[in-house]
Write a protein that holds these residues in place. Structure first.
Motif, short mmCIF file in Angstrom:
data_model
loop_
_atom_site.label_atom_id
_atom_site.label_comp_id
_atom_site.label_asym_id
_atom_site.label_seq_id
_atom_site.Cartn_x
_atom_site.Cartn_y
_atom_site.Cartn_z
N LEU A 1 1.08 -0.88 0.72
CA LEU A 1 0.03 -0.26 0.13
C LEU A 1 0.73 1.39 0.33
CD1 LEU A 1 -3.02 0.72 0.17
CD2 LEU A 1 -2.69 1.02 2.59
N ALA A 2 0.24 2.01 -0.89
CA ALA A 2 1.33 3.89 -1.45
C ALA A 2 0.86 4.61 -0.84
CB ALA A 2 1.82 3.27 -2.74
N ASN A 3 -0.62 4.40 -0.22
CA ASN A 3 -1.54 5.65 -0.31
C ASN A 3 -2.28 5.27 0.32
OD1 ASN A 3 -3.22 8.00 -0.08
ND2 ASN A 3 -1.70 9.41 -1.27
N LEU A 4 -3.88 5.63 1.47
CA LEU A 4 -4.51 5.67 2.20
C LEU A 4 -5.83 6.13 1.62
CD1 LEU A 4 -2.93 6.50 6.45
CD2 LEU A 4 -3.93 3.91 5.11
N SER B 1 -10.82 11.40 -4.21
CA SER B 1 -9.20 12.57 -4.33
C SER B 1 -10.32 13.81 -4.04
CB SER B 1 -9.77 12.61 -5.26
OG SER B 1 -10.71 12.91 -6.37
N HIS B 2 -11.94 13.82 -2.82
CA HIS B 2 -12.93 14.73 -3.18
C HIS B 2 -12.19 15.12 -1.75
CE1 HIS B 2 -15.21 14.06 -6.78
NE2 HIS B 2 -15.44 12.54 -6.24
N SER B 3 -12.49 15.79 -1.30
CA SER B 3 -11.67 17.57 -0.02
C SER B 3 -12.62 17.17 1.13
CB SER B 3 -11.31 18.11 -0.59
OG SER B 3 -12.86 19.16 -0.44
N ASP B 4 -14.12 16.12 0.56
CA ASP B 4 -15.37 16.15 2.00
C ASP B 4 -15.31 14.62 1.52
OD1 ASP B 4 -15.93 15.16 -0.27
OD2 ASP B 4 -18.05 15.75 -0.30
N SER B 5 -13.82 13.51 1.58
CA SER B 5 -14.19 12.30 1.56
C SER B 5 -13.36 12.40 3.37
CB SER B 5 -13.22 11.31 1.04
OG SER B 5 -12.10 12.18 0.91
N LEU B 6 -14.34 12.06 4.21
CA LEU B 6 -13.47 12.16 5.45
C LEU B 6 -14.11 10.67 6.99
CD1 LEU B 6 -15.13 15.92 6.89
CD2 LEU B 6 -12.82 14.93 5.88
N TRP B 7 -13.34 10.08 6.64
CA TRP B 7 -13.79 8.84 7.61
C TRP B 7 -14.09 8.78 9.28
CZ3 TRP B 7 -12.03 3.96 4.79
CH2 TRP B 7 -11.53 3.82 4.37
N SER B 8 -14.22 8.07 9.68
CA SER B 8 -15.19 7.73 10.64
C SER B 8 -13.86 7.05 11.81
CB SER B 8 -16.60 7.24 10.92
OG SER B 8 -16.42 5.89 10.22
N VAL B 9 -13.17 6.50 10.84
CA VAL B 9 -12.21 5.81 11.61
C VAL B 9 -12.20 6.39 13.23
CG1 VAL B 9 -9.89 4.92 11.87
CG2 VAL B 9 -11.67 4.52 9.89
N ASP C 1 -2.67 15.82 6.10
CA ASP C 1 -3.78 15.32 4.55
C ASP C 1 -4.42 14.60 5.97
OD1 ASP C 1 -3.09 17.07 2.81
OD2 ASP C 1 -1.94 15.33 1.52
N LEU C 2 -3.48 13.14 6.64
CA LEU C 2 -4.35 12.50 6.90
C LEU C 2 -4.90 12.49 7.67
CD1 LEU C 2 -2.32 9.54 8.16
CD2 LEU C 2 -3.57 10.73 9.74
N ARG C 3 -4.62 14.03 8.85
CA ARG C 3 -5.62 14.32 10.00
C ARG C 3 -7.04 15.29 9.22
NH1 ARG C 3 -7.46 14.16 13.80
NH2 ARG C 3 -7.21 15.55 15.27
N HIS C 4 -6.56 15.22 8.47
CA HIS C 4 -8.35 16.52 7.04
C HIS C 4 -8.52 15.15 7.19
CE1 HIS C 4 -10.54 18.15 4.59
NE2 HIS C 4 -10.20 17.69 3.56
#
Length: 666
Positions: free
Chosen positions: A595-598, A602-610, A627-630
């Motif tokens: 894996l190279a990218n989490l 590409s959308h800025s509103d792709s927010l995880w609930s993790v 970026d990860l925190r976003h």
């Protein structure tokens, strides 16, 4: 004042003199802010370059990082002591108020409750597990950190423990114990069988409790009823001070404890209670023995010999046989027909602890007579290549643990006859290449670990495969299955039909997927085949199918809260793993692979609930901290280990970051 009280008070006084206590918020000490540069892993050389800015005193980055870590650890120590001082002041104020305001007829009971609370707190004062400095001398066992003076007192306490039963502290523990429900008492006494300072996985205890019938859940609703009931027991025993909940890997601590431990002082008190209840036969040092003449439980220990019963009735006495540290099994089990718990495998945390057996067929045949057996563990037992069909006659079997039986090649064809099975584990059995078709008949199964996705469920040659392998779609009958681990023996991702099959499991909340061949070094023939395959693909004029595409748009299991990917072979995240597909996912673990990218959205509103993210052995993974925190705004806990391209992460010396603005879970 009794000598125990003087001891605990002296410890606090010494610490108070040595460190000037400051009123510091524990969150400020235990966590770090989002900004700043910290050591990301235990290996500084992978994360700090020589070109980085040196410290204010011209010290090297590694020295500066180490100094900051020591400073944080000492601050945590001082804040812990400050908490104890504040707790003592609060209790003192509470007692003062009682003496002035409480009615005389209730005053004694109120003071007694305070006394019991103090007795419980005192047991944790000397050696809280998160300040333990002692290292284990035995794999899987860890020491509780106490000073030399404390060790001397504990030795004296063990020598003359029966004479000191009138101690207020011991009496307080006994009163707390007497107030427990019978179910909680029996569950607690099981811990006395383990060696002093042992760290015990919760799963081992839960399986034992279920096997003996100490933990009975009658609620038909909810596939995780047993887990919730067990967690309730752990929580209450921890709050009352009987056990210490231990977080995974000690200093590399998980936000959720997965193990527990008995303080040596508490263990001595409970041993006395276990002897009175004839729960175990314990020697003078407090260690369990193979003797079951006065009780119904026995432990296999190194150098000890389980006696052969002289009569049938004597053999029927034994209800539980637990292998504590015997590494060579030489047993005849035909006589123990009433046994309910047979833990012959390893229980230790260390995976290096394997158990050998000279005559595996004879040992397994003897188990066929144990018709009342409910829990069988052979975890880590070598030289077991095949299970006899007689194992499938154990119609009361509820838990079967075959994990890490490295020589095991086949499962019994009739395994589906074990209708009461709720827990089945054959993970790390890499010689097994297919699942018996009858596996689909286990409709009560709640946990299935090690399921092999064999050739996408398709047969290579009907003449060679008389029995069709169990497929992922066959698991649809397991309506109670909430935990599943899959194994793929080739570097393919889950296909559309697999996603559809998983979506048919209504209770599935925890999923682990392991790719085996993706982590192996290819042979020369494999590399040649790979080059030929690459040339064929390049010469093909057919349009490429999008990677991991979901042509049918099949929904991923909507209840999934935990996902663990191991050895994932692709550089980008699976198509089905997006924030929109796993909306309630709280735990994401990725270990090994390419894996190279989490984030594949590409959308800025792709927010995880993790909330909990673990990244380990990802040599190619690269993402900026901001970026990860976003994309993971709900993140509470991050652990990274051997991920050299994840730099400038504000982790501590163990690769841990915890959100200072979020309450720690567990």
């Amino acid at each position: 004042m009794d000598w125990e009280s003087k001891h605990w008070e002296s410890l606090l006084a010494v610490a108070n003199r040595k460190y000037k206590l400051n009123e510091v918020s524990p969150d400020d000490q235990l966590s770090q802010s989002d900004g700043g540069i910290g050591n990301t892993d235990g290996n500084n050389r992978d994360n700090i370059s020589k070109d980085e800015i040196r410290g204010p005193d011209n010290s090297s980055p590694r020295v500066t990082s180490l100094r900051e870590k020591i400073k944080n650890d000492l601050s945590h120590f001082k804040s812990t002591l400050a908490w104890w001082r504040q707790k003592a002041d609060d209790l003192e104020s509470e007692v003062r108020s009682m003496m002035m305001l409480a009615p005389h007829d209730t005053l004694e009971d109120k003071l007694r409750d305070v006394e019991l609370e103090i007795s419980s707190l005192k047991l944790n004062l000397a050696a809280p597990h998160n300040l333990s400095k002692a290292k284990s001398s035995t794999p899987g066992l860890s020491k509780v950190g106490v000073d030399a003076k404390s060790n001397q007192m504990l030795e004296k306490l063990q020598d003359g423990f029966e004479k000191m039963s009138a101690s207020p502290t011991i009496q307080g523990v006994q009163q707390l114990y007497n107030r427990l429900d019978e179910e909680y008492k029996n569950c607690l006494l099981c811990l006395t069988a383990f060696p002093e300072n042992a760290i015990i996985k919760k799963r081992v205890l839960i399986n034992w409790w279920v096997g003996e019938g100490l933990l009975v859940v009658t609620d038909p609703k909810g596939s995780m009823a047993v887990e919730k009931a067990a967690e309730k027991i752990f929580k209450e025993l921890g709050e009352k001070g009987f056990i210490m909940l231990v977080h995974k890997k000690g200093k590399r601590r998980s936000p959720v404890p997965d193990s527990c431990q008995l303080h040596p002082f508490m263990r001595r008190v409970l041993i006395t209670l276990a002897k009175k209840a004839k729960f175990f036969d314990l020697d003078l040092q407090g260690n369990a023995t193979p003797d079951y003449s006065q009780c119904t439980r026995a432990c296999l220990v190194e150098g000890g010999q389980l006696s052969r019963p002289s009569t049938v009735s004597e053999g029927r006495k034994l209800k539980t046989l637990f292998n504590m540290n015997e590494q060579f099994l030489d047993l005849k089990l035909d006589f123990f027909i009433s046994c309910k718990v047979l833990q012959l495998g390893r229980w230790m945390v260390s995976a290096d602890h394997n158990i050998d057996v000279d005559d595996a067929p004879s040992l397994l045949r003897g188990m066929g007579t144990m018709k009342r057996l409910r829990y069988l563990s052979l975890q880590g037992v070598t030289k077991i290549g095949k299970l006899p069909a007689s194992i499938c006659d154990l119609y009361n079997l509820t838990i079967l643990d075959l994990g890490a039986c490295q020589s095991l090649e086949t499962l019994p064809r009739e395994i589906g006859s074990l209708k009461k099975l709720t827990y089945l584990d054959f993970s790390e059995c890499y010689m097994i290449s297919r699942m018996p078709k009858s596996l689909k008949n286990l409709q009560q199964l709640q946990v299935l670990k090690g399921f092999v996705l064999y050739q996408d469920g398709k047969k290579k040659d009907k003449s060679e495969n008389r029995e069709e392998a169990c497929t992922l779609s066959d698991l649809a009958s397991m309506k109670k299955l909430w935990k599943l681990s899959l194994r793929l023996d080739k570097a393919d991702d889950l296909e559309d039909e697999h996603i559809k099959d998983l979506s048919q499991l209504p209770e599935l909340t925890s999923l682990m997927i392991t790719w085996i061949q993706a982590t192996k070094q290819p042979s020369s023939s494999d590399r040649g085949a790979g080059r030929k395959s690459k040339r064929r693909k390049e010469s093909s004029k057919e349009p490429k199918k999008p990677e991991n595409s979901l042509s049918g748009g099949e929904p991923f299991p909507g209840k999934l809260t935990k996902l663990d990917l191991r050895g994932y072979p692709r550089p980008s995240m699976p198509k089905w793993l997006t924030h929109s597909e796993v909306k309630v996912l709280e735990k994401l673990y990725i270990r090994g692979g390419n894996l190279a990218n989490l984030n594949r959205d590409s959308h800025s509103d792709s927010l995880w609930s993790v909330k909990i993210l673990r990244l380990k052995f990802l040599a190619n993974c690269e993402i900026e901290w901001l970026d990860l925190r976003h994309h993971f705004p709900s993140l509470v806990y991050l652990e990274k280990f051997h991920c050299p391209k994840l730099k400038l992460f504000p982790c501590d010396g163990y690769g841990i970051w915890m959100n200072p603005n979020a309450k720690e879970e567990g």
